[in-house]
Design a protein around this motif. Structure first.
Motif, PDB file in Angstrom:
ATOM      1  N   UNK A 137      76.495  34.927  51.368  1.00 22.23           N
ATOM      2  CA  UNK A 137      76.525  33.760  52.247  1.00 22.23           C
ATOM      3  C   UNK A 137      76.599  32.461  51.446  1.00 22.23           C
ATOM      4  N   UNK A 138      75.878  32.400  50.333  1.00 21.38           N
ATOM      5  CA  UNK A 138      75.942  31.197  49.498  1.00 21.38           C
ATOM      6  C   UNK A 138      77.330  31.015  48.891  1.00 21.38           C
ATOM      7  N   UNK A 139      77.965  32.108  48.500  1.00 27.54           N
ATOM      8  CA  UNK A 139      79.321  32.023  47.950  1.00 27.54           C
ATOM      9  C   UNK A 139      80.304  31.536  49.010  1.00 27.54           C
ATOM     10  N   UNK A 156      71.660  40.479  48.111  1.00 29.48           N
ATOM     11  CA  UNK A 156      73.123  40.497  48.082  1.00 29.48           C
ATOM     12  C   UNK A 156      73.690  39.768  49.283  1.00 29.48           C
ATOM     13  N   UNK A 157      73.072  39.928  50.444  1.00 28.56           N
ATOM     14  CA  UNK A 157      73.549  39.216  51.628  1.00 28.56           C
ATOM     15  C   UNK A 157      73.419  37.706  51.435  1.00 28.56           C
ATOM     16  N   UNK A 182      74.897  54.582  56.478  1.00 31.03           N
ATOM     17  CA  UNK A 182      74.880  54.100  55.103  1.00 31.03           C
ATOM     18  C   UNK A 182      73.590  53.349  54.840  1.00 31.03           C
ATOM     19  N   UNK A 183      73.204  53.272  53.602  1.00 31.40           N
ATOM     20  CA  UNK A 183      71.976  52.539  53.292  1.00 31.40           C
ATOM     21  C   UNK A 183      72.166  51.057  53.545  1.00 31.40           C
ATOM     22  N   UNK A 184      71.228  50.324  54.080  1.00 25.82           N
ATOM     23  CA  UNK A 184      71.376  48.888  54.370  1.00 25.82           C
ATOM     24  C   UNK A 184      71.572  48.084  53.084  1.00 25.82           C
ATOM     25  N   UNK A 185      72.387  46.964  53.231  1.00 26.02           N
ATOM     26  CA  UNK A 185      72.651  46.095  52.087  1.00 26.02           C
ATOM     27  C   UNK A 185      71.383  45.328  51.725  1.00 26.02           C
TER      28      UNK A 185
END
Length: 206
Positions: free
Chosen positions: A55-57, A50-51, A43-46
């Motif tokens: 992580x902040x959320x 978005x990462x 799959x294509x890397x995120x």
């Protein structure tokens, strides 16, 4: 040895003969299915943004849980401290009520004595002065332990301190709702009402 009986096999017989090499199974190699990890890698890397947002959320959710837990713990400590303070301050409530009754009886005895008059017996004056000194010392001792007498006569009626036993027409110059007579004073223990004052309240003028 005679070979006269030997015959050459016909073409049909030669075709019908079994060949051992025909029965050998030739293995078929199939391509292995890709594993789950390999499929995920395909799959294509995120994206990095978005990462970081994820992580902040997650960090914000953990911080919120921690703050809520800390607030609950602080509230529990405050409740426990208040319960301990109340237990210490009001553990003697029944005893304080009985002592206040004794102070009221002492005041009733003083009120029963004749009012000072010129030419009264010296012994009567000394007796009155001695009782008044005992009362002052007694009240001072009670105040040091948080028990306080609150006079009611001449003050506006306060339902938190007074219990109206009767109502009379307001005398001239007295506002309705004023305590015009107090049968007993109010008593408090560390600011909390021990016993209300029994009072007569001024009503509307006649």
């Amino acid at each position: 040895m005679s070979n006269s009986n030997w015959k050459h096999p016909s073409e049909a017989e030669r075709q019908g003969q079994a060949h051992p090499e025909d029965d050998i199974a030739i293995p078929v190699h199939e391509a292995p299915a890709p594993e789950a990890g390999e499929a995920a890698e395909a799959l294509p890397p995120q994206p990095e943004s978005e990462r970081v947002a994820a992580l902040e959320e997650e960090l914000a959710a953990l911080r919120d849980k921690w703050m809520r837990a800390e607030a609950e713990a602080q509230n529990a400590r405050n409740r426990q401290r208040k319960e301990v303070e109340d237990a210490r301050n009001y553990a003697i409530q029944k005893f304080a009520t009985d002592v206040a009754e004794a102070a009221d009886n002492l005041r009733r005895g003083l009120d029963a004595l004749p009012q000072p008059e010129p030419g009264e017996p010296e012994l009567l004056g000394k007796l009155r002065g001695g009782f008044e000194g005992v009362e002052r010392s007694f009240l001072s001792m009670l105040e040091r332990h948080g028990v306080q007498r609150v006079e009611a006569a001449g003050r506006p009626f306060d339902p938190a301190l007074h219990q109206a036993m009767a109502e009379q027409p307001a005398p001239p110059g007295v506002e309705p709702g004023t305590v015009i007579q107090a049968w007993t004073p109010a008593w408090t223990l560390n600011g909390r009402l021990l016993r209300p004052a029994m009072v007569v309240v001024a009503g509307k003028p006649a």
